[in-house]
Design an enzyme around this catalytic site. Sequence first.
Site, PDB file in Angstrom:
ATOM      1  N   HIS A   1     -75.940  45.403  68.893  1.00  0.00           N
ATOM      2  CA  HIS A   1     -76.108  46.910  70.118  1.00  0.00           C
ATOM      3  C   HIS A   1     -74.524  47.623  70.703  1.00  0.00           C
ATOM      4  CE1 HIS A   1     -79.120  44.227  71.528  1.00  0.00           C
ATOM      5  NE2 HIS A   1     -78.264  44.124  72.910  1.00  0.00           N
TER       6      HIS A   1
ATOM      7  N   HIS B   1     -74.212  48.617  74.572  1.00  0.00           N
ATOM      8  CA  HIS B   1     -74.061  49.014  75.845  1.00  0.00           C
ATOM      9  C   HIS B   1     -73.078  49.825  76.458  1.00  0.00           C
ATOM     10  CE1 HIS B   1     -77.783  45.975  76.648  1.00  0.00           C
ATOM     11  NE2 HIS B   1     -77.261  45.099  75.967  1.00  0.00           N
TER      12      HIS B   1
HETATM   13  P1  5GP Z   1     -78.927  42.829  74.890  1.00  0.00           P
HETATM   14  O1  5GP Z   1     -80.322  41.946  75.691  1.00  0.00           O
HETATM   15  O2  5GP Z   1     -79.504  41.749  73.407  1.00  0.00           O
HETATM   16  O3  5GP Z   1     -77.820  42.859  74.822  1.00  0.00           O
HETATM   17  O4  5GP Z   1     -79.964  43.798  74.536  1.00  0.00           O
HETATM   18  C1  5GP Z   1     -80.981  44.374  75.052  1.00  0.00           C
HETATM   19  C2  5GP Z   1     -81.061  45.903  75.513  1.00  0.00           C
HETATM   20  O5  5GP Z   1     -82.420  45.971  74.863  1.00  0.00           O
HETATM   21  C3  5GP Z   1     -82.348  45.063  76.519  1.00  0.00           C
HETATM   22  O6  5GP Z   1     -80.968  46.276  77.706  1.00  0.00           O
HETATM   23  C4  5GP Z   1     -83.230  46.661  76.482  1.00  0.00           C
HETATM   24  O7  5GP Z   1     -83.792  46.799  77.845  1.00  0.00           O
HETATM   25  C5  5GP Z   1     -83.045  46.765  75.317  1.00  0.00           C
HETATM   26  N1  5GP Z   1     -84.206  46.880  74.886  1.00  0.00           N
HETATM   27  C6  5GP Z   1     -85.670  45.842  74.388  1.00  0.00           C
HETATM   28  N2  5GP Z   1     -86.576  46.455  73.372  1.00  0.00           N
HETATM   29  C7  5GP Z   1     -86.569  47.960  73.329  1.00  0.00           C
HETATM   30  C8  5GP Z   1     -86.707  48.556  72.727  1.00  0.00           C
HETATM   31  O8  5GP Z   1     -88.282  48.405  72.112  1.00  0.00           O
HETATM   32  N3  5GP Z   1     -86.794  50.102  72.875  1.00  0.00           N
HETATM   33  C9  5GP Z   1     -85.151  50.081  73.715  1.00  0.00           C
HETATM   34  N4  5GP Z   1     -85.016  51.303  73.700  1.00  0.00           N
HETATM   35  N5  5GP Z   1     -84.728  49.061  73.729  1.00  0.00           N
HETATM   36  C10 5GP Z   1     -84.834  47.974  74.614  1.00  0.00           C
END
Ligand code: 5GP
Length: 137
Positions: free
Chosen positions: A101, A103
């Site tokens: 993903h 951001h």
């Molecule tokens: P990472 O730390 O992997 O780069 O980012 C994961 C992101 O996904 C975090 O910003 C977290 O808040 C978001 N996130 C985790 N679970 C969910 C979910 O079930 N729904 C949504 N909309 N965001 C999520």
Amino acid sequence: MKDSDCIFCKIANGEIPSKTIYEDENFRVILDLAPATKGHALILPKEHYKDLFELPENIASDVIVLAKKLATEMKEKLGCDGFNIMQNSGETAGQTVFHFHMHLIPRYKGDRQKIEWEKKEPSQEELEAVRKQIVEQ
Ligand code: 5GP
Ligand code: ZN
């Protein structure tokens, strides 16, 4: 391919509801549940790729084009002043959900959000050693 244990596969493919701001054949873009700032969004490919290293090149290039399009639209509609476009690959890099993903984080003057790192001060020799390590076989 989808991963039946992956929450972002389920969200991207509409099996779990989300606050969707964009969708096409290959992507869904959703609002982050725990946003850094107002409008913090995540670009999710509909197929399951764990991280940047698994992402096919055509999807990788589509992601950045989509990031530009959405950031431009959000800048106008949300009135933000700038954007951080970020991608974490690997646990050490802060990845917590192992479905690629990107951001999209709108930035507002005075938002006091922190997206920063400690700046090191390598010598020219150290920089050259790193450069060689990267470019030499
Ligand atoms: P990472 O730390 O992997 O780069 O980012 C994961 C992101 O996904 C975090 O910003 C977290 O808040 C978001 N996130 C985790 N679970 C969910 C979910 O079930 N729904 C949504 N909309 N965001 C999520
Ligand atoms: Zn997935």
